[in-house]
Design an enzyme around this catalytic site. Structure first.
Site, PDB file in Angstrom:
ATOM      1  N   HIS A 508      43.883  32.650  39.187  1.00 36.14           N
ATOM      2  CA  HIS A 508      42.844  33.677  39.084  1.00 36.14           C
ATOM      3  C   HIS A 508      42.585  34.340  40.437  1.00 36.14           C
ATOM      4  CE1 HIS A 508      38.995  35.395  37.546  1.00 36.14           C
ATOM      5  NE2 HIS A 508      38.703  35.337  38.833  1.00 36.14           N
ATOM      6  N   GLU A 509      42.261  33.532  41.406  1.00 38.71           N
ATOM      7  CA  GLU A 509      41.914  34.101  42.714  1.00 38.71           C
ATOM      8  C   GLU A 509      43.116  34.804  43.333  1.00 38.71           C
ATOM      9  OE1 GLU A 509      38.954  34.503  43.502  1.00 38.71           O
ATOM     10  OE2 GLU A 509      38.104  33.135  42.017  1.00 38.71           O
ATOM     11  N   HIS A 512      43.266  38.371  42.248  1.00 43.96           N
ATOM     12  CA  HIS A 512      42.455  39.250  43.113  1.00 43.96           C
ATOM     13  C   HIS A 512      43.222  39.548  44.405  1.00 43.96           C
ATOM     14  CE1 HIS A 512      38.733  39.188  40.871  1.00 43.96           C
ATOM     15  NE2 HIS A 512      38.553  37.889  40.991  1.00 43.96           N
ATOM     16  N   HIS A 515      45.727  42.200  43.985  1.00 42.87           N
ATOM     17  CA  HIS A 515      45.058  43.493  43.892  1.00 42.87           C
ATOM     18  C   HIS A 515      44.751  44.022  45.303  1.00 42.87           C
ATOM     19  CE1 HIS A 515      41.623  45.801  41.558  1.00 42.87           C
ATOM     20  NE2 HIS A 515      42.643  46.575  41.823  1.00 42.87           N
TER      21      HIS A 515
HETATM   22 ZN   LIG Z   1      37.360  36.670  39.873  1.00 43.84          ZN
END
Ligand SMILES: [Zn+2]
Length: 718
Positions: A508-509, A512, A515
């Protein structure tokens, strides 16, 4: 999968504007600023870092450097702003927007480093600096956004934007500036501006207080267990860790179970003694409600009223309406509808889960009614009974380094062609932080990635990503990003095994992080993760899918001792349980997200509410008041909305989740994990920041608007 990760990114605010210490006219400030802007002697923030990627020189930064650098940075920024505002020439993109984008660089340097350190490795000194600086930053921001001359220039550009020969990104940037100014109160009269400044300042003080009190409450709330036999069910490694934690807290000879952010605590799964589970649950839910210095309820009461007042001042019926106006969801009604539509299916599924657990309890010798402190443990037992799967069986296959290199990095290689090399020469703020240089498919250096995975007392709870340096072609900067998590550190000599949930958090992290690393914008304000909050969790949640991809999973899920892959039979069991527990997970999430909406849809003039009574009423109103499934965060420790940047925004995880599953289904329909598909996703989504309207960006990628069906299917709610 539940979204509980916190991403805090205030960089866009900072880059846009200043932090006025004073409400004087900019011209007057310019003079003061020129005088005061004498170079800071020996301050590491005074000049751009000479390290690779302009990484912060954490080896040279001392706690005492932050405050003077903030003050000098604010002065420098104000001087720059004053110069832009005072120009005699008619406003142009080049003489107004570009210098705004270039302004405030010293302030940004100190801010990003400070933000990282106060989140992940704070101490009393830094907390004091934070308390002093936070209201000044709010004032500084207001000094810029409420500057009439500057707003007049931005307004002119906005009105004439179609005829200025701007490209799409530039036009969007002008619109963004204009909206930011209006949303910050630029159109208000002087009396209202003064009121707004007061409210902003007070809010920044209160949110800082909340975060600091909660950190103290979390640490103080840790459950102390005197007798080892009360830890029955814990593994030897867990017991050793609890003993080490107690020792670190000067409680030698005892055992300490540290509190995680959330209402439910992972330790509940293994604790056999029901009264210890009950004590742990109560320690968690009452952590910030002891009527002592760490009690957060008075802050909550004031913040709710203050935010409603501010929204009214800015012309909105309530704070949620104000907040969602520039989000993808647009209105609270849209966000609330997405959630309340799911409540019946989610709570029905949770009640079904409860029934099975009660049946299991009734078969035992010691009969009792299922309580919230029993949920985790019996959910795990039902899972074991139904699927014959035990968390302890799978954990040996998740050794953190292997998950990182052969899972997280491997997936990024397969999809995007990235490769990684550890850099031991880049200074870090804590010895537990590791740094990797990231190379693009063509071998060119792309970014730096910092990983800070273990829980510490100096770290606030949760997991998050942010930038230390944001990407911008205008500024000639490449991304430096970091991930912070709170995985339980193994006791000395034990293997670094993490849970299946931790594995998801890593993916998940890192989503980011991608991105941030793929950002490819001219202007910093539109770059990378500077997107609406209800879009920002899309790349991260999307990336979680690759952690479950059979090819990726087989590559990293190997036994830490033998290196043998997880047996096919165990993998199949794990896959089968993927939607297990989604009734609980969805319900606890919806309860928290709707609670957030309840607090933030109160109109101005609503009196102060009793925090606990309000919470009870709100949960009932939205039909998420299952006693066995309390909200994922109760009001008094809901850091996302009172201490972080997710006020009226916790729904964003679910909103983004609609996008993430829908986008993943696009991959499924188009051949899955290929370089070509990855490149397309990078080009059309991950590299774009907010250079385009988010709904249009998504539509271009998907060929249609997002559908909620994949989400319902993935959560087993159909
Ligand atoms: Zn998040």
């Amino acid at each position: 999968m539940l979204r509980k990760r916190l991403l805090v990114s205030t960089m866009n605010l900072l880059l846009v504007g200043g932090f006025g210490i004073l409400a004087q006219a900019p011209e007057a400030l310019a003079k003061d600023a020129a005088k005061a802007a004498a170079p800071l002697a020996n301050n590491p923030f005074a000049t751009a870092s000479t390290l690779p990627f302009q990484a912060p020189p954490f080896d040279k930064i001392k706690d005492a450097d932050y405050q003077p650098a903030f003050e000098a940075g604010m002065r420098e920024h104000l001087a720059e702003i004053a110069k832009i505002a005072a120009q005699k020439d008619a406003p142009t993109f080049a003489n107004t927007i570009v210098p705004l984008e270039r302004s405030g660089q010293m302030l940004t340097r100190v801010y990003v480093a400070f933000n990282a350190v106060t989140g992940a490795d704070t101490n009393d000194t830094l907390q004091k600096v934070q308390e002093v600086v936070a209201p000044k930053l709010a004032e500084h921001q207001d000094a810029i956004y409420l500057d009439d001359k500057l707003f007049a220039r931005v307004g002119k550009l906005y009105e004439g934007r179609e005829k200025l020969g701007l490209d799409a990104e530039q036009k969007r940037l002008v619109e963004r500036y204009y909206d930011n100014f209006v949303r910050a109160g630029a159109k208000l009269g002087e009396a209202d501006k003064a009121k707004l400044r007061e409210l902003n300042k007070e809010e920044s003080t209160l949110t800082t207080d909340f975060a600091n009190k909660l950190l103290a409450a979390n640490n103080a709330g840790a459950l102390v267990v005197d007798d080892k036999k009360d830890l029955a069910g814990f593994s030897d490694a867990d017991i050793a860790a609890a003993a080490a934690d107690a020792k670190a807290a000067k409680k030698d000879g005892k055992y300490l179970i540290a509190l995680q952010n959330t209402t439910q605590q992972p330790a509940q799964v293994s604790l056999e003694n029901r009264s210890v589970r009950e004590r742990l649950f109560k320690a968690s839910t009452s952590r910030a409600e002891h009527g002592d210095a760490n009690d957060t309820r008075a802050i909550v009461q004031r913040l709710a009223v203050l935010r409603a007042d501010r929204a009214k001042l800015l012309g909105y019926p309530d704070f949620a309406a104000y907040t969602l106006d520039d989000q993808m969801a647009k209105t609270p009604a849209n966000a609330i509808k997405l959630m309340t539509d799911m409540v019946p299916a989610a709570t029905a599924k949770a009640r079904g889960e409860a029934t099975k657990m009660q049946a299991l309890i009734d078969k035992g010798t010691d009969k009792f009614k299922l309580s919230p402190w029993d949920w985790q443990r019996y959910a795990e037992q039902v899972r074991k009974a139904e699927y014959d799967l035990d968390e302890a069986q799978i954990k040996p296959y998740f050794e953190i380094d292997r998950v990182l290199h052969d899972g997280v990095f491997y997936a990024a290689n397969q999809l995007y062609g990235l490769t990684f090399k550890e850099r031991k020469d880049i200074p870090v703020y804590n010895p537990e932080v590791r740094v990797f240089e990231v190379f693009d498919a063509d071998g060119k250096s792309l970014a730096l990635f910092y990983a800070d995975y273990w829980k510490r007392e100096s770290k606030r709870g949760g997991a998050w990503m942010d930038n230390l340096v944001g990407q911008s072609r205008l500024l000639g900067t490449k991304p430096v990003v970091y991930n912070v998590c709170n995985f339980t550190k193994p006791a000395a000599g034990q293997p670094a095994l993490i849970t299946h949930d931790d594995v998801n958090t890593m993916f998940h992290e890192f989503g980011h992080a991608l991105h941030g690393m793929f950002a490819d914008s001219e202007y910093p304000t539109l770059s990378g993760t500077n997107v609406p909050r209800d879009f920002v969790e899309f790349p991260s949640q999307f990336n979680e899918h690759w952690g479950r991809d059979p090819k990726v999973f087989a590559n990293y899920a190997k036994h830490y001792q033998t290196g043998a892959p997880m047996p096919a039979e165990l993998v199949a069991k794990l896959d089968k349980t993927r939607t297990y527990g989604q009734g609980f997970a969805t319900t606890e999430y919806l309860a928290a997200a709707l609670l957030d909406m309840a607090w933030h849809t109160q109109p101005a003039g609503t009196p102060k509410q009793d925090v606990d009574a309000f919470e009870t009423k709100a949960l009932k109103q939205y039909k998420v008041d299952m006693p066995e499934v309390p909200p994922r965060y109760r009001t008094s420790y809901f850091a996302h909305i009172w201490g972080g940047g997710y006020a009226a925004g916790y729904y964003a995880y679910l909103w983004s989740e609609v996008l993430d599953h829908d986008a993943f289904y696009w991959f499924r329909e188009h051949g899955g994990m290929t370089r070509e598909n990855g490149q397309r996703f990078r080009d059309m989504i991950l590299s774009r920041g907010s250079t385009q309207d988010m709904a249009a960006l998504y539509r271009a990628f998907r060929g249609r608007d997002p559908s909620v069906e994949p989400l319902l299917e993935e959560r087993g709610l159909k």
